[in-house]
Design a protein around this motif. Structure first.
Motif: not given
Length: 111
Positions: A1-25
């Motif tokens: 069974q394929v599963q993809l799980v994302e993380s790293g989202g959130g609330l950020v101010q304009p000009g900010g940054s985030l690193r999104l990640a996805c682990v696959a199984s």
């Protein structure tokens, strides 16, 4: 069974940054195209960035120069580094591997 799980989202101010990640199984990413899509409220889902199985990278015009997609085949993970975020980047971001898609992670850019 394929599963993809994302993380790293959130609330950020304009000009900010985030690193999104996805682990696959259940699927080996190095044999497949991987990517990130997003869907904002009231809008259709759109491609953000994609890496083909042979390493060809495509970015949406709206994020080119601000976002970077990468993959770690050893960890079976896909990343999206976002910089200089704008309010129009607010959306649910989905990881894709081949024809499979995760549940998404919310990115909200607001002051």
């Amino acid at each position: 069974q394929v599963q993809l799980v994302e993380s790293g989202g959130g609330l950020v101010q304009p000009g900010g940054s985030l690193r999104l990640a996805c682990v696959a199984s259940g699927i080996i990413i190095r044999f497949n195209d991987v990517g990130w899509y997003r869907q904002a409220p009231g809008k259709e889902r759109e491609l953000v960035a994609r890496i083909s199985s042979i390493g060809h990278i495509v970015y949406a015009d709206s994020v080119r120069g601000r976002f970077t997609i990468s993959r770690d085949d050893a960890k079976n993970m896909v990343y999206l580094q976002t910089l200089n975020l704008k309010s129009e980047d607010t959306a649910i971001y989905y990881c894709t591997v081949s024809v499979f898609r995760g549940q998404g992670t919310q990115v909200t850019v607001s002051s």
